[in-house]
Design an enzyme around this catalytic site. Sequence first.
Site, short mmCIF file in Angstrom:
data_model
loop_
_atom_site.label_atom_id
_atom_site.label_comp_id
_atom_site.label_asym_id
_atom_site.label_seq_id
_atom_site.Cartn_x
_atom_site.Cartn_y
_atom_site.Cartn_z
N GLY A 228 0.82 -1.20 0.00
CA GLY A 228 0.00 0.00 0.00
C GLY A 228 0.86 1.25 0.00
O GLY A 228 2.00 1.24 -0.46
N ASP B 149 -7.42 -2.08 2.47
CA ASP B 149 -8.05 -0.77 2.74
C ASP B 149 -8.48 -0.02 1.47
O ASP B 149 -9.28 0.90 1.55
CB ASP B 149 -7.09 0.14 3.52
CG ASP B 149 -6.61 -0.51 4.81
OD1 ASP B 149 -7.30 -1.39 5.32
OD2 ASP B 149 -5.53 -0.11 5.31
O1 F6P Z 1 -3.71 -1.75 6.33
C1 F6P Z 1 -4.36 -2.96 6.54
C2 F6P Z 1 -4.87 -3.07 7.95
O2 F6P Z 1 -5.52 -4.31 8.07
C3 F6P Z 1 -5.75 -1.92 8.41
O3 F6P Z 1 -7.06 -2.00 7.91
C4 F6P Z 1 -5.63 -2.06 9.89
O4 F6P Z 1 -5.84 -0.83 10.55
C5 F6P Z 1 -4.20 -2.51 10.08
O5 F6P Z 1 -3.77 -3.07 8.86
C6 F6P Z 1 -3.99 -3.52 11.18
O6 F6P Z 1 -2.63 -3.70 11.32
P1 F6P Z 1 -1.99 -4.86 12.20
O7 F6P Z 1 -2.14 -6.14 11.43
O8 F6P Z 1 -0.60 -4.43 12.35
O9 F6P Z 1 -2.77 -4.91 13.48
#
Ligand code: F6P
Length: 393
Positions: free
Chosen positions: A118, A143
Site C-alpha cells: 500500500g 483498505d
Molecule cells: O492496512 C491494513 C490493515 O488491516 C488496516 O485495515 C488495519 O488498521 C491494520 O492493517 C492492522 O494492522 P496490524 O495487522 O498491524 O494490526
Amino acid sequence: MVASVERPRRVCLLSGGGDAPGVNAILRGFVHTARGFGLEVLGSRYGFEGLVNPAGLVPLTVADVRGILPLGGCMLGCSTRVNPFFVDGGHERPTDRGPLIVEHLRALGVEALVLIGGDGTMLAAERFEALGMPCVGLPKTIDKDLGQTEITCGFDSAVETATRAVDALHSTAEAHARVMLLEVMGRNAGFIALHAGVAGGADVILIPEIPYRLERVVAKIRERERLGLRFSLIVVAEGARPAGGDVLEVEGGRPGHLPRLGGASARLLQELEAQNLGHEIRLTVLGHLQRGGSPSAFDRNLGMQLGSYGAELCSRKEYGRRVVVRGGKLRSIPLLGSGEAARHTAVDVDDGLARTARLAGVELGEAAEATVARAFHTRAEGWFTRPPVTPDA
Ligand code: F6P
C-alpha cells in the site's frame, strides 16, 4: 574457445506491510510470467526484514508457488516491524539503511526490486528508486486507500468477509430487537465500511471521511422503531470519529510506522448507551478476519494480473513504475514525483456508493445541511440549486 554463459537477469520480490488476500496470487503471477521471460526471482522473507537479514532472500521458482492461489496470508511471510528507513528501539530516528540494502542487492546481482503493498510500501519504493535501485510497485491492501488506482488486491475479499458478517448480525439483531455495531478495518479510509455496509443493507454507516453526529444515529434508530423495525445495524469504520472528536488509537505510531486504530465502535456504544434508547446494544469487532482466509476469485485474478504485469515491466526494464488499475485496465505510472497526495485516497463522499447510500436512506451520520446539499449534487452536472425531481441514475 569456451562460450561465455550469460547469467540470468535477477529481480527481487517483496510484500511490504500486512498481508492481504490475493498476495499469493501476485507472487504466483509474477514467478510464472518471469520464468517465461527468463528472469530469476528472489523473494524477501517477512517483507523488509528479508532485506536486512543475510538469510532473508530466498529463490522463488514455479515449484515454490505451486498450490498457493487459494491460500490466505503470504507464502513469503509478512512483517510490519521493519521500516528500512527507520531504526527501531528506544531512540527511533531516520536511518540510512537504504544504501546498505541497495549495495547488498547489487552484490547479489539483483537488478530491480518489486514491491507489493500500500502507500507505506510505495513510499519505500520511491526511496529505493531515488537511491538508484530500480523499482516496480504493485498495489495490495485491503483498505483500498492507495491513490491513483481504482482497486487494490485484497479489498474484494475483505469486503466479502465484512458483508457476510453484516448478514449474520442482521438475523440475530432482528431476533433480539437489538442495535448491533460492527467495526471494520480500513484505517483512515471508509471503503470497507461503505462497501460492506451497503452490500449488507446496514442502516447506519460511519466512515472517517464524514465525522458523525450522534443525534443523526439516534434519529435513525428512532425512525426505524416508528416503522416497527425494532433492530438496527450500524457499520463503523475503525477510523470513524464524532464531529469534533479524535480518531482512536490502541497503539500510537512510532516514526516510520502507522498507529494501530481501534475503539471507534466501543466509543459509539458508550455514546448510544448514554442515550437510554431502550435497546440492548452489542458490538462486534471483525478485526483480522478481514485479512485472513481464502481470497475471492476476483482477488486471485487481479493478483495474477498484477504479478504478471509486474514481471512484464521487469522484462522490458520499465522500472521506476507503479502499476494501477484505471477503467478496469492495468497501467503503469511513474513512481517518483507524484507525492503524498497521489499515494493516498479516501472515499469520495459526493459520488459513487456514498451518494447511492445517502439517496437510498442509509444514515451516514453527517449534519442535515450537508446531507441535503450533497443529495442535490449530480454526477454529471455538479451542484444543483434546487432538488432534482428524481435522483439521477
Ligand atoms: O492496512 C491494513 C490493515 O488491516 C488496516 O485495515 C488495519 O488498521 C491494520 O492493517 C492492522 O494492522 P496490524 O495487522 O498491524 O494490526
